[in-house]
Design a protein around this motif. Structure first.
Motif, PDB file in Angstrom:
ATOM      1  N   ALA A   1       2.149  -7.825  17.352  1.00 55.52           N
ATOM      2  CA  ALA A   1       1.637  -6.858  16.374  1.00 55.52           C
ATOM      3  C   ALA A   1       2.763  -6.003  15.795  1.00 55.52           C
ATOM      4  CB  ALA A   1       0.581  -5.971  17.027  1.00 55.52           C
ATOM      5  N   MET A   2       3.650  -5.532  16.645  1.00 57.87           N
ATOM      6  CA  MET A   2       4.735  -4.667  16.169  1.00 57.87           C
ATOM      7  C   MET A   2       5.700  -5.432  15.267  1.00 57.87           C
ATOM      8  SD  MET A   2       3.766  -1.793  17.135  1.00 57.87           S
ATOM      9  CE  MET A   2       5.157  -0.849  16.568  1.00 57.87           C
ATOM     10  N   ASP A   3       5.856  -6.717  15.504  1.00 54.62           N
ATOM     11  CA  ASP A   3       6.708  -7.527  14.635  1.00 54.62           C
ATOM     12  C   ASP A   3       6.156  -7.545  13.209  1.00 54.62           C
ATOM     13  OD1 ASP A   3       8.843  -9.306  13.976  1.00 54.62           O
ATOM     14  OD2 ASP A   3       7.469 -10.987  14.172  1.00 54.62           O
ATOM     15  N   VAL A   4       4.853  -7.602  13.081  1.00 54.99           N
ATOM     16  CA  VAL A   4       4.217  -7.685  11.766  1.00 54.99           C
ATOM     17  C   VAL A   4       4.263  -6.348  11.035  1.00 54.99           C
ATOM     18  CG1 VAL A   4       2.029  -8.138  10.588  1.00 54.99           C
ATOM     19  CG2 VAL A   4       2.758  -9.611  12.444  1.00 54.99           C
ATOM     20  N   VAL A   5       4.218  -5.238  11.741  1.00 54.79           N
ATOM     21  CA  VAL A   5       4.221  -3.919  11.084  1.00 54.79           C
ATOM     22  C   VAL A   5       5.534  -3.174  11.279  1.00 54.79           C
ATOM     23  CG1 VAL A   5       1.727  -3.604  11.106  1.00 54.79           C
ATOM     24  CG2 VAL A   5       3.082  -2.785  13.029  1.00 54.79           C
ATOM     25  N   SER A   6       6.583  -3.878  11.687  1.00 50.50           N
ATOM     26  CA  SER A   6       7.854  -3.207  11.939  1.00 50.50           C
ATOM     27  C   SER A   6       8.392  -2.572  10.666  1.00 50.50           C
ATOM     28  CB  SER A   6       8.869  -4.204  12.506  1.00 50.50           C
ATOM     29  OG  SER A   6       9.133  -5.204  11.539  1.00 50.50           O
ATOM     30  N   GLY A   7       9.060  -1.459  10.838  1.00 54.28           N
ATOM     31  CA  GLY A   7       9.616  -0.733   9.710  1.00 54.28           C
ATOM     32  C   GLY A   7       8.663   0.331   9.219  1.00 54.28           C
ATOM     33  N   LYS A   8       9.188   1.279   8.485  1.00 57.51           N
ATOM     34  CA  LYS A   8       8.401   2.412   8.007  1.00 57.51           C
ATOM     35  C   LYS A   8       7.361   2.024   6.966  1.00 57.51           C
ATOM     36  CE  LYS A   8       8.845   6.798   5.582  1.00 57.51           C
ATOM     37  NZ  LYS A   8       9.739   7.825   5.088  1.00 57.51           N
ATOM     38  N   TRP A   9       7.677   1.077   6.104  1.00 56.19           N
ATOM     39  CA  TRP A   9       6.882   0.880   4.907  1.00 56.19           C
ATOM     40  C   TRP A   9       5.688  -0.048   5.056  1.00 56.19           C
ATOM     41  CZ3 TRP A   9       7.656   4.648   1.843  1.00 56.19           C
ATOM     42  CH2 TRP A   9       8.909   5.260   1.804  1.00 56.19           C
ATOM     43  N   LYS A  10       5.705  -0.980   5.979  1.00 59.34           N
ATOM     44  CA  LYS A  10       4.612  -1.950   6.049  1.00 59.34           C
ATOM     45  C   LYS A  10       3.268  -1.296   6.344  1.00 59.34           C
ATOM     46  CE  LYS A  10       7.259  -6.097   7.113  1.00 59.34           C
ATOM     47  NZ  LYS A  10       7.489  -7.164   8.079  1.00 59.34           N
TER      48      LYS A  10
ATOM     49  N   LEU B   1       2.127   0.506  -6.531  1.00 58.36           N
ATOM     50  CA  LEU B   1       2.495   0.620  -5.114  1.00 58.36           C
ATOM     51  C   LEU B   1       3.741   1.484  -4.964  1.00 58.36           C
ATOM     52  CD1 LEU B   1       1.924  -2.968  -3.702  1.00 58.36           C
ATOM     53  CD2 LEU B   1       0.842  -0.867  -2.907  1.00 58.36           C
ATOM     54  N   ARG B   2       4.717   1.252  -5.800  1.00 57.66           N
ATOM     55  CA  ARG B   2       5.978   2.004  -5.703  1.00 57.66           C
ATOM     56  C   ARG B   2       5.742   3.490  -5.946  1.00 57.66           C
ATOM     57  NH1 ARG B   2      11.707   1.200  -8.385  1.00 57.66           N
ATOM     58  NH2 ARG B   2      12.832   2.439  -6.870  1.00 57.66           N
ATOM     59  N   ARG B   3       4.913   3.827  -6.926  1.00 55.64           N
ATOM     60  CA  ARG B   3       4.603   5.240  -7.191  1.00 55.64           C
ATOM     61  C   ARG B   3       3.799   5.852  -6.042  1.00 55.64           C
ATOM     62  NH1 ARG B   3       4.221   3.073 -12.248  1.00 55.64           N
ATOM     63  NH2 ARG B   3       1.972   2.776 -12.152  1.00 55.64           N
ATOM     64  N   GLY B   4       2.967   5.042  -5.399  1.00 56.18           N
ATOM     65  CA  GLY B   4       2.144   5.535  -4.299  1.00 56.18           C
ATOM     66  C   GLY B   4       2.904   5.696  -2.995  1.00 56.18           C
ATOM     67  N   LEU B   5       4.138   5.191  -2.949  1.00 54.30           N
ATOM     68  CA  LEU B   5       4.966   5.248  -1.745  1.00 54.30           C
ATOM     69  C   LEU B   5       6.310   5.896  -2.083  1.00 54.30           C
ATOM     70  CD1 LEU B   5       4.221   1.609  -0.582  1.00 54.30           C
ATOM     71  CD2 LEU B   5       3.284   3.706   0.425  1.00 54.30           C
ATOM     72  N   PRO B   6       6.313   7.209  -2.324  1.00 54.84           N
ATOM     73  CA  PRO B   6       7.557   7.880  -2.708  1.00 54.84           C
ATOM     74  C   PRO B   6       8.662   7.649  -1.670  1.00 54.84           C
ATOM     75  CG  PRO B   6       5.699   9.386  -2.865  1.00 54.84           C
ATOM     76  CD  PRO B   6       5.202   8.132  -2.205  1.00 54.84           C
TER      77      PRO B   6
ATOM     78  N   GLN C   1      10.838  -6.902  -0.419  1.00 56.12           N
ATOM     79  CA  GLN C   1      11.039  -7.599   0.860  1.00 56.12           C
ATOM     80  C   GLN C   1       9.802  -7.505   1.747  1.00 56.12           C
ATOM     81  OE1 GLN C   1      14.592  -6.431   3.028  1.00 56.12           O
ATOM     82  NE2 GLN C   1      13.634  -6.953   4.967  1.00 56.12           N
ATOM     83  N   HIS C   2       9.255  -6.296   1.876  1.00 54.20           N
ATOM     84  CA  HIS C   2       8.094  -6.112   2.743  1.00 54.20           C
ATOM     85  C   HIS C   2       6.865  -6.837   2.194  1.00 54.20           C
ATOM     86  CE1 HIS C   2      10.024  -3.762   5.676  1.00 54.20           C
ATOM     87  NE2 HIS C   2       9.934  -2.579   5.100  1.00 54.20           N
ATOM     88  N   LEU C   3       6.647  -6.782   0.887  1.00 51.67           N
ATOM     89  CA  LEU C   3       5.501  -7.477   0.309  1.00 51.67           C
ATOM     90  C   LEU C   3       5.629  -8.989   0.525  1.00 51.67           C
ATOM     91  CD1 LEU C   3       4.968  -5.455  -2.967  1.00 51.67           C
ATOM     92  CD2 LEU C   3       3.364  -5.621  -1.047  1.00 51.67           C
ATOM     93  N   ARG C   4       6.825  -9.507   0.390  1.00 54.07           N
ATOM     94  CA  ARG C   4       7.058 -10.941   0.615  1.00 54.07           C
ATOM     95  C   ARG C   4       6.726 -11.306   2.071  1.00 54.07           C
ATOM     96  NH1 ARG C   4      12.287 -11.618  -1.280  1.00 54.07           N
ATOM     97  NH2 ARG C   4      11.390 -11.922  -3.319  1.00 54.07           N
ATOM     98  N   GLU C   5       7.247 -10.509   3.019  1.00 49.19           N
ATOM     99  CA  GLU C   5       6.988 -10.778   4.438  1.00 49.19           C
ATOM    100  C   GLU C   5       5.499 -10.646   4.769  1.00 49.19           C
ATOM    101  OE1 GLU C   5       9.507  -8.165   6.688  1.00 49.19           O
ATOM    102  OE2 GLU C   5      11.347  -9.154   6.009  1.00 49.19           O
ATOM    103  N   MET C   6       4.860  -9.627   4.187  1.00 48.03           N
ATOM    104  CA  MET C   6       3.444  -9.404   4.465  1.00 48.03           C
ATOM    105  C   MET C   6       2.584 -10.530   3.890  1.00 48.03           C
ATOM    106  SD  MET C   6       3.397  -5.282   3.933  1.00 48.03           S
ATOM    107  CE  MET C   6       1.716  -4.982   4.485  1.00 48.03           C
ATOM    108  N   ALA C   7       2.988 -11.085   2.757  1.00 52.58           N
ATOM    109  CA  ALA C   7       2.281 -12.237   2.197  1.00 52.58           C
ATOM    110  C   ALA C   7       2.473 -13.454   3.097  1.00 52.58           C
ATOM    111  CB  ALA C   7       2.776 -12.517   0.777  1.00 52.58           C
ATOM    112  N   GLU C   8       3.696 -13.648   3.603  1.00 51.30           N
ATOM    113  CA  GLU C   8       3.967 -14.763   4.513  1.00 51.30           C
ATOM    114  C   GLU C   8       3.164 -14.635   5.804  1.00 51.30           C
ATOM    115  OE1 GLU C   8       8.190 -14.691   5.105  1.00 51.30           O
ATOM    116  OE2 GLU C   8       8.607 -15.499   3.117  1.00 51.30           O
TER     117      GLU C   8
END
Length: 121
Positions: A17-26, A44-49, A58-65
């Motif tokens: 689980a932590m591998d999938v949500v690792s990092g601040k932004w996911k 999304l970018r405006r909603g995540l200052p 990068q995160h969107l690509r990984e989350m899609a994968e």
């Protein structure tokens, strides 16, 4: 590419689980999509200052994968791409709800412990 292919075998469920949500932004991307529904990249970018374009891509690509986010490309001029949560992403967001509640309680505790002169400064 599957998550295990990125990191290797997991030793427990929490590790996976932590591998999938690792990092601040996911987790914040999951929250943003949960609360606002389908979003375009700029929304999304405006909603995540504070998130950089590179990190969001990068995160969107990984989350899609990982099957958490669906990326829909519309063949228009100009091209339009929309992101939404998959069922798998929604279930992860539900699992993170307890962690969010813990974080809210922590913020409240820390705010209560902060002397007033530090808050104003």
């Amino acid at each position: 590419m599957a998550a295990e292919a990125r990191r290797g075998p997991y030793i427990c469920g929490l590790d996976a689980a932590m591998d999938v949500v690792s990092g601040k932004w996911k987790s914040l991307i999951l929250w943003e999509l949960h609360h606002h529904g389908v979003r375009r990249f700029g929304e999304l970018r405006r909603g995540l200052p504070g998130v950089s374009e590179k990190m969001l891509i990068q995160h969107l690509r990984e989350m899609a994968e990982d099957g958490l986010v669906h990326r829909e490309v519309y063949r228009e001029v100009p091209p339009r791409v929309e992101y939404s949560l998959t069922e798998h992403g929604t279930s992860l967001n539900e699992a993170l709800r307890a962690l969010g509640a813990w974080g809210t309680a922590r913020r409240q505790r820390l705010a209560a412990e902060t002397p007033l002169n530090q808050v104003a400064g």
